[in-house]
Design a protein around this motif. Structure first.
Motif, mmCIF file in Angstrom:
data_model
loop_
_atom_site.group_PDB
_atom_site.id
_atom_site.type_symbol
_atom_site.label_atom_id
_atom_site.label_comp_id
_atom_site.label_asym_id
_atom_site.label_seq_id
_atom_site.Cartn_x
_atom_site.Cartn_y
_atom_site.Cartn_z
ATOM 1 N N VAL A 31 -25.171 17.609 -24.398
ATOM 2 C CA VAL A 31 -26.358 17.874 -25.202
ATOM 3 C C VAL A 31 -27.172 18.976 -24.558
ATOM 4 O O VAL A 31 -27.496 18.933 -23.383
ATOM 5 C CB VAL A 31 -27.214 16.591 -25.341
ATOM 6 C CG1 VAL A 31 -28.496 16.878 -26.086
ATOM 7 C CG2 VAL A 31 -26.425 15.518 -26.030
ATOM 8 N N GLY A 32 -27.526 19.992 -25.334
ATOM 9 C CA GLY A 32 -28.398 21.051 -24.857
ATOM 10 C C GLY A 32 -27.734 22.079 -23.958
ATOM 11 O O GLY A 32 -28.397 22.940 -23.420
ATOM 12 N N LYS A 33 -26.426 22.020 -23.807
ATOM 13 C CA LYS A 33 -25.755 22.982 -22.956
ATOM 14 C C LYS A 33 -25.438 24.239 -23.748
ATOM 15 O O LYS A 33 -25.127 24.190 -24.921
ATOM 16 C CB LYS A 33 -24.463 22.404 -22.391
ATOM 17 C CG LYS A 33 -24.697 21.354 -21.344
ATOM 18 C CD LYS A 33 -23.406 21.010 -20.665
ATOM 19 C CE LYS A 33 -23.691 20.036 -19.550
ATOM 20 N NZ LYS A 33 -22.504 19.721 -18.803
ATOM 21 N N SER A 34 -25.513 25.368 -23.086
ATOM 22 C CA SER A 34 -25.134 26.620 -23.710
ATOM 23 C C SER A 34 -24.485 27.509 -22.664
ATOM 24 O O SER A 34 -24.586 27.264 -21.472
ATOM 25 C CB SER A 34 -26.358 27.317 -24.308
ATOM 26 O OG SER A 34 -27.283 27.603 -23.290
ATOM 27 N N ASP A 35 -23.832 28.550 -23.125
ATOM 28 C CA ASP A 35 -23.164 29.474 -22.223
ATOM 29 C C ASP A 35 -24.209 30.400 -21.608
ATOM 30 O O ASP A 35 -24.823 31.202 -22.295
ATOM 31 C CB ASP A 35 -22.116 30.278 -22.991
ATOM 32 C CG ASP A 35 -21.370 31.233 -22.091
ATOM 33 O OD1 ASP A 35 -21.362 31.014 -20.868
ATOM 34 O OD2 ASP A 35 -20.787 32.200 -22.612
ATOM 35 N N THR A 36 -24.434 30.287 -20.310
ATOM 36 C CA THR A 36 -25.433 31.114 -19.637
ATOM 37 C C THR A 36 -24.791 32.138 -18.713
ATOM 38 O O THR A 36 -25.468 32.703 -17.851
ATOM 39 C CB THR A 36 -26.397 30.227 -18.813
ATOM 40 O OG1 THR A 36 -25.631 29.483 -17.880
ATOM 41 C CG2 THR A 36 -27.186 29.299 -19.707
ATOM 42 N N SER A 37 -23.511 32.396 -18.892
ATOM 43 C CA SER A 37 -22.820 33.327 -18.007
ATOM 44 C C SER A 37 -23.250 34.771 -18.239
ATOM 45 O O SER A 37 -23.082 35.606 -17.372
ATOM 46 C CB SER A 37 -21.311 33.210 -18.187
ATOM 47 O OG SER A 37 -20.961 33.525 -19.525
ATOM 48 N N ASN A 38 -23.826 35.070 -19.400
ATOM 49 C CA ASN A 38 -24.191 36.442 -19.733
ATOM 50 C C ASN A 38 -25.706 36.597 -19.864
ATOM 51 O O ASN A 38 -26.177 37.513 -20.519
ATOM 52 C CB ASN A 38 -23.493 36.832 -21.040
ATOM 53 C CG ASN A 38 -23.466 38.328 -21.243
ATOM 54 O OD1 ASN A 38 -23.678 39.088 -20.311
ATOM 55 N ND2 ASN A 38 -23.202 38.738 -22.459
ATOM 56 N N VAL A 39 -26.495 35.735 -19.231
ATOM 57 C CA VAL A 39 -27.940 35.749 -19.380
ATOM 58 C C VAL A 39 -28.585 36.326 -18.131
ATOM 59 O O VAL A 39 -28.287 35.919 -17.021
ATOM 60 C CB VAL A 39 -28.470 34.315 -19.625
ATOM 61 C CG1 VAL A 39 -29.976 34.294 -19.692
ATOM 62 C CG2 VAL A 39 -27.867 33.753 -20.893
ATOM 63 N N LYS A 40 -29.491 37.305 -18.344
ATOM 64 C CA LYS A 40 -30.232 37.883 -17.226
ATOM 65 C C LYS A 40 -31.457 37.025 -16.938
ATOM 66 O O LYS A 40 -32.028 36.434 -17.843
ATOM 67 C CB LYS A 40 -30.704 39.294 -17.581
ATOM 68 C CG LYS A 40 -29.596 40.261 -17.872
ATOM 69 C CD LYS A 40 -30.190 41.587 -18.276
ATOM 70 C CE LYS A 40 -29.135 42.530 -18.807
ATOM 71 N NZ LYS A 40 -29.715 43.734 -19.372
ATOM 72 N N PRO A 41 -31.910 36.986 -15.677
ATOM 73 C CA PRO A 41 -33.136 36.248 -15.373
ATOM 74 C C PRO A 41 -34.315 36.881 -16.107
ATOM 75 O O PRO A 41 -34.381 38.093 -16.266
ATOM 76 C CB PRO A 41 -33.298 36.382 -13.863
ATOM 77 C CG PRO A 41 -32.102 37.081 -13.354
ATOM 78 C CD PRO A 41 -31.297 37.564 -14.499
ATOM 79 N N LEU A 42 -35.244 36.051 -16.533
ATOM 80 C CA LEU A 42 -36.382 36.528 -17.307
ATOM 81 C C LEU A 42 -37.577 36.735 -16.388
ATOM 82 O O LEU A 42 -38.073 35.799 -15.784
ATOM 83 C CB LEU A 42 -36.717 35.494 -18.390
ATOM 84 C CG LEU A 42 -37.706 35.915 -19.459
ATOM 85 C CD1 LEU A 42 -37.158 37.090 -20.258
ATOM 86 C CD2 LEU A 42 -37.980 34.757 -20.391
ATOM 87 N N ASP A 43 -38.010 37.997 -16.252
ATOM 88 C CA ASP A 43 -39.225 38.262 -15.501
ATOM 89 C C ASP A 43 -40.355 38.514 -16.503
ATOM 90 O O ASP A 43 -40.134 38.543 -17.713
ATOM 91 C CB ASP A 43 -39.051 39.439 -14.538
ATOM 92 C CG ASP A 43 -38.736 40.750 -15.245
ATOM 93 O OD1 ASP A 43 -38.586 40.750 -16.484
ATOM 94 O OD2 ASP A 43 -38.649 41.776 -14.557
ATOM 95 N N ALA A 44 -41.564 38.674 -16.006
ATOM 96 C CA ALA A 44 -42.731 38.778 -16.889
ATOM 97 C C ALA A 44 -42.653 40.002 -17.803
ATOM 98 O O ALA A 44 -42.976 39.923 -18.988
ATOM 99 C CB ALA A 44 -44.014 38.824 -16.059
ATOM 100 N N THR A 45 -42.217 41.124 -17.270
ATOM 101 C CA THR A 45 -42.157 42.346 -18.080
ATOM 102 C C THR A 45 -41.127 42.214 -19.189
ATOM 103 O O THR A 45 -41.388 42.565 -20.338
ATOM 104 C CB THR A 45 -41.836 43.559 -17.182
ATOM 105 O OG1 THR A 45 -42.808 43.633 -16.146
ATOM 106 C CG2 THR A 45 -41.837 44.844 -17.978
ATOM 107 N N ARG A 46 -39.967 41.698 -18.847
ATOM 108 C CA ARG A 46 -38.922 41.533 -19.869
ATOM 109 C C ARG A 46 -39.315 40.481 -20.904
ATOM 110 O O ARG A 46 -39.056 40.635 -22.093
ATOM 111 C CB ARG A 46 -37.597 41.160 -19.206
ATOM 112 C CG ARG A 46 -36.449 41.315 -20.171
ATOM 113 C CD ARG A 46 -35.116 41.241 -19.445
ATOM 114 N NE ARG A 46 -34.251 40.560 -20.362
ATOM 115 C CZ ARG A 46 -33.803 39.330 -20.236
ATOM 116 N NH1 ARG A 46 -34.058 38.643 -19.191
ATOM 117 N NH2 ARG A 46 -33.070 38.778 -21.147
ATOM 118 N N ALA A 47 -39.990 39.419 -20.454
ATOM 119 C CA ALA A 47 -40.453 38.391 -21.389
ATOM 120 C C ALA A 47 -41.453 38.987 -22.370
ATOM 121 O O ALA A 47 -41.376 38.748 -23.576
ATOM 122 C CB ALA A 47 -41.092 37.232 -20.629
#
Length: 77
Positions: A31-47
């Protein structure tokens, strides 16, 4: 006494039946799992950049860091 024993046995059988019908994932929780292999960390500027793509009136006035935090809460653990 027989009623308590019968209720206990039925409860165990019910729980066993429920677990036998569950999924066969390796850790048992999908439940709630997703593929995170292609996700960049979210910093304040990118958010902010991603949010401003959705909200046209959003304007970046500055980035708060631990050095310029007016509430002195960033960087505190």
């Amino acid at each position: 006494m027989h009623r308590i024993l019968a209720t206990s046995v039925l409860a165990v059988l019910f729980v066993t039946a429920l677990t036998a019908c569950s999924s066969n994932d390796s850790d048992g929780n999908s439940v709630g799992k997703s593929d995170t292999s292609n996700v960049k960390p979210l910093d304040a500027t990118r958010a902010f950049t991603e949010l401003s793509n959705q909200v046209a009136s959003a304007k970046l006035s500055g980035t708060v860091t631990a050095e310029n935090d007016p509430n002195e809460l960033l960087g505190v653990t």
